[in-house]
Scaffold this motif. Structure first.
Motif, mmCIF file in Angstrom:
data_model
loop_
_atom_site.group_PDB
_atom_site.id
_atom_site.type_symbol
_atom_site.label_atom_id
_atom_site.label_comp_id
_atom_site.label_asym_id
_atom_site.label_seq_id
_atom_site.Cartn_x
_atom_site.Cartn_y
_atom_site.Cartn_z
ATOM 1 N N GLU A 192 0.510 -1.198 -0.443
ATOM 2 C CA GLU A 192 0.426 -0.166 0.233
ATOM 3 C C GLU A 192 0.840 1.586 0.136
ATOM 4 O OE1 GLU A 192 -3.648 2.641 2.597
ATOM 5 O OE2 GLU A 192 -2.354 0.404 3.466
ATOM 6 N N ILE A 193 1.226 2.143 -1.479
ATOM 7 C CA ILE A 193 1.837 3.369 -1.187
ATOM 8 C C ILE A 193 0.769 4.322 -0.186
ATOM 9 C CG2 ILE A 193 2.880 4.657 -2.599
ATOM 10 C CD1 ILE A 193 3.620 1.971 -4.614
ATOM 11 N N ILE A 194 1.933 5.184 0.030
ATOM 12 C CA ILE A 194 0.281 6.020 1.223
ATOM 13 C C ILE A 194 1.441 7.569 -0.025
ATOM 14 C CG2 ILE A 194 0.859 7.613 3.659
ATOM 15 C CD1 ILE A 194 0.017 3.723 3.217
ATOM 16 N N GLY A 195 3.007 7.239 -0.261
ATOM 17 C CA GLY A 195 3.158 8.596 -1.190
ATOM 18 C C GLY A 195 4.476 8.565 -1.279
ATOM 19 N N VAL A 196 4.524 9.165 -2.432
ATOM 20 C CA VAL A 196 6.718 9.427 -3.188
ATOM 21 C C VAL A 196 7.027 10.386 -2.685
ATOM 22 C CG1 VAL A 196 7.517 8.881 -4.812
ATOM 23 C CG2 VAL A 196 5.560 7.935 -4.802
ATOM 24 N N LEU A 197 8.132 10.878 -2.026
ATOM 25 C CA LEU A 197 8.361 12.259 -2.417
ATOM 26 C C LEU A 197 10.196 12.127 -2.559
ATOM 27 C CD1 LEU A 197 8.563 11.534 2.326
ATOM 28 C CD2 LEU A 197 7.622 13.506 0.859
ATOM 29 N N ALA A 198 10.795 13.014 -3.188
ATOM 30 C CA ALA A 198 11.425 13.269 -3.862
ATOM 31 C C ALA A 198 12.073 14.690 -3.043
ATOM 32 C CB ALA A 198 11.271 14.119 -5.239
ATOM 33 N N VAL A 199 13.651 14.116 -2.322
ATOM 34 C CA VAL A 199 14.186 15.206 -2.275
ATOM 35 C C VAL A 199 15.556 15.444 -3.202
ATOM 36 C CG1 VAL A 199 15.736 14.891 0.280
ATOM 37 C CG2 VAL A 199 14.031 13.713 0.317
ATOM 38 N N ALA A 200 15.555 16.824 -2.850
ATOM 39 C CA ALA A 200 16.661 17.001 -4.123
ATOM 40 C C ALA A 200 16.881 18.924 -3.345
ATOM 41 C CB ALA A 200 15.798 17.551 -5.350
ATOM 42 N N ARG A 201 17.692 19.195 -4.355
ATOM 43 C CA ARG A 201 18.945 21.127 -3.843
ATOM 44 C C ARG A 201 18.511 21.805 -4.680
ATOM 45 N NH1 ARG A 201 25.050 20.521 -4.489
ATOM 46 N NH2 ARG A 201 24.071 19.835 -7.158
ATOM 47 N N HIS A 202 17.741 21.365 -5.565
ATOM 48 C CA HIS A 202 16.328 22.242 -6.254
ATOM 49 C C HIS A 202 15.019 22.202 -7.462
ATOM 50 C CE1 HIS A 202 15.315 25.315 -9.870
ATOM 51 N NE2 HIS A 202 16.407 25.727 -9.746
ATOM 52 N N TRP A 203 14.319 22.998 -7.283
ATOM 53 C CA TRP A 203 12.721 22.450 -6.842
ATOM 54 C C TRP A 203 12.416 21.433 -8.982
ATOM 55 C CZ3 TRP A 203 9.830 23.916 -11.108
ATOM 56 C CH2 TRP A 203 10.212 25.357 -11.862
ATOM 57 N N ARG A 204 13.424 22.262 -9.754
ATOM 58 C CA ARG A 204 13.057 21.184 -11.100
ATOM 59 C C ARG A 204 14.107 19.913 -10.886
ATOM 60 N NH1 ARG A 204 12.244 25.542 -14.776
ATOM 61 N NH2 ARG A 204 13.121 27.201 -14.233
ATOM 62 N N THR A 205 14.894 19.482 -9.690
ATOM 63 C CA THR A 205 14.833 18.698 -9.579
ATOM 64 C C THR A 205 14.087 17.483 -9.424
ATOM 65 O OG1 THR A 205 17.377 19.105 -9.908
ATOM 66 C CG2 THR A 205 16.807 17.086 -9.569
ATOM 67 N N ALA A 206 13.498 18.239 -7.715
ATOM 68 C CA ALA A 206 12.464 17.004 -7.101
ATOM 69 C C ALA A 206 11.106 17.482 -8.385
ATOM 70 C CB ALA A 206 12.402 17.926 -5.964
ATOM 71 N N MET A 207 10.826 18.217 -8.715
ATOM 72 C CA MET A 207 9.894 18.408 -9.598
ATOM 73 C C MET A 207 10.100 17.442 -10.715
ATOM 74 S SD MET A 207 7.592 21.268 -11.390
ATOM 75 C CE MET A 207 6.985 21.396 -9.743
ATOM 76 N N ALA A 208 10.275 16.949 -11.496
ATOM 77 C CA ALA A 208 10.685 16.306 -12.359
ATOM 78 C C ALA A 208 10.687 14.666 -11.576
ATOM 79 C CB ALA A 208 12.216 16.016 -13.347
ATOM 80 N N SER A 209 11.404 14.040 -10.682
ATOM 81 C CA SER A 209 11.245 12.747 -9.952
ATOM 82 C C SER A 209 9.858 13.149 -9.457
ATOM 83 C CB SER A 209 12.358 12.640 -9.128
ATOM 84 O OG SER A 209 13.914 13.302 -9.493
ATOM 85 N N ALA A 210 9.143 14.133 -8.805
ATOM 86 C CA ALA A 210 7.772 13.374 -8.214
ATOM 87 C C ALA A 210 6.608 13.706 -9.330
ATOM 88 C CB ALA A 210 7.543 14.491 -7.317
ATOM 89 N N VAL A 211 6.559 14.439 -10.298
ATOM 90 C CA VAL A 211 5.428 14.453 -11.133
ATOM 91 C C VAL A 211 5.080 12.995 -11.492
ATOM 92 C CG1 VAL A 211 4.346 15.146 -12.953
ATOM 93 C CG2 VAL A 211 5.553 17.021 -11.685
ATOM 94 N N PRO A 212 6.056 12.400 -12.211
ATOM 95 C CA PRO A 212 5.250 10.782 -12.513
ATOM 96 C C PRO A 212 4.438 9.954 -11.568
ATOM 97 C CG PRO A 212 7.682 11.165 -13.183
ATOM 98 C CD PRO A 212 7.254 12.266 -12.553
ATOM 99 N N PHE A 213 4.536 10.394 -10.211
ATOM 100 C CA PHE A 213 3.944 9.276 -9.394
ATOM 101 C C PHE A 213 2.635 10.065 -8.786
ATOM 102 C CE2 PHE A 213 8.735 8.259 -9.532
ATOM 103 C CZ PHE A 213 8.788 6.784 -9.666
ATOM 104 N N ALA A 214 2.973 11.299 -9.217
ATOM 105 C CA ALA A 214 1.881 11.796 -8.889
ATOM 106 C C ALA A 214 -0.073 11.326 -9.800
ATOM 107 C CB ALA A 214 1.750 13.539 -8.702
#
Length: 216
Positions: free
Chosen positions: A110-132
């Motif tokens: 059961e996946i509760i959520g996905v976190l993307a940790v990064a120094r810049h928002w563009r990197t974090a967003m590129a990682s998080a969006v596919p799972f959103a």
């Protein structure tokens, strides 16, 4: 007789030319105030995601930390069937075929959520969006990264559009919620990608390398 070039004047001219080329100011990169695992654990607690914070891993080419729980009843059934985690994409793809869907194993994580940790928002967003597209997702950023016009003008509108939450961590590692996620977005039904992600998370849960979310 050909004139000998004036080496002194040439050197001076070259030196003057080089002296006009001033070095640009070097801005030190923004660093994470703590490890990815620690920041993910704190962000999960801040977001109220009650589950196991798994170590950062690369899924679909993106670096993420998943917060999940094991579905013990499904896990027991799959063990009885001799069906552990399957991370072969070609095999998992067949589970959604109409002729095989009835015999496919049930999702054991059961996946509760996905976190993307990064120094810049563009990197974090590129990682998080596919799972959103499949559920809750959030970015975790160092607090200096959100104190920019680029963040306010470009990151926040996109994060709201994708339904991403944003947690920040100050230089002492203290986390705060800068943007709450929302559920006013279209969530995709189960498909081969979501099934593959679930199997990868199931495999991680069984490896026993989990990090419990911190609760204040």
């Amino acid at each position: 007789m050909a004139a000998t070039p004036n080496m002194e004047s040439s050197t001076v001219a070259g030196g003057a030319k080089r002296s006009r080329s001033l070095p640009s100011r070097v801005v030190p990169p923004i660093e994470l105030p703590a490890s990815v695992e620690e920041l993910s654990r704190k962000a999960a607690a801040l977001l109220g995601w009650n589950g196991i914070v798994l170590p950062e891993t690369t899924v679909l080419g993106r670096k993420i930390c998943v917060v999940a729980r094991l579905r013990t009843d499904v896990h027991a059934e799959r063990i009885a069937m001799g069906m552990g985690p399957v991370v072969d994409r070609a095999t998992v793809d067949t589970w959604t075929w109409p002729e095989l869907a009835a015999t496919a194993p049930a999702p054991a994580a059961e996946i509760i959520g996905v976190l993307a940790v990064a120094r810049h928002w563009r990197t974090a967003m590129a990682s998080a969006v596919p799972f959103a597209r499949y559920g809750e997702a959030a970015m975790v950023l160092p607090s200096p990264a959100v104190l920019t016009e680029d963040y306010v003008g470009n990151c926040l509108p996109r994060a709201r559009a994708y339904g991403l939450a944003i947690a920040t961590a100050d230089p002492n590692g203290v986390t705060d919620l800068d943007l709450e996620g929302h559920n006013e977005r279209m969530i995709l039904d189960e498909d081969p990608v979501s099934r593959l992600v679930n199997e990868i998370v199931y495999d991680q849960l069984l490896r026993g390398t989990e990090l419990p979310a911190e609760v204040d």
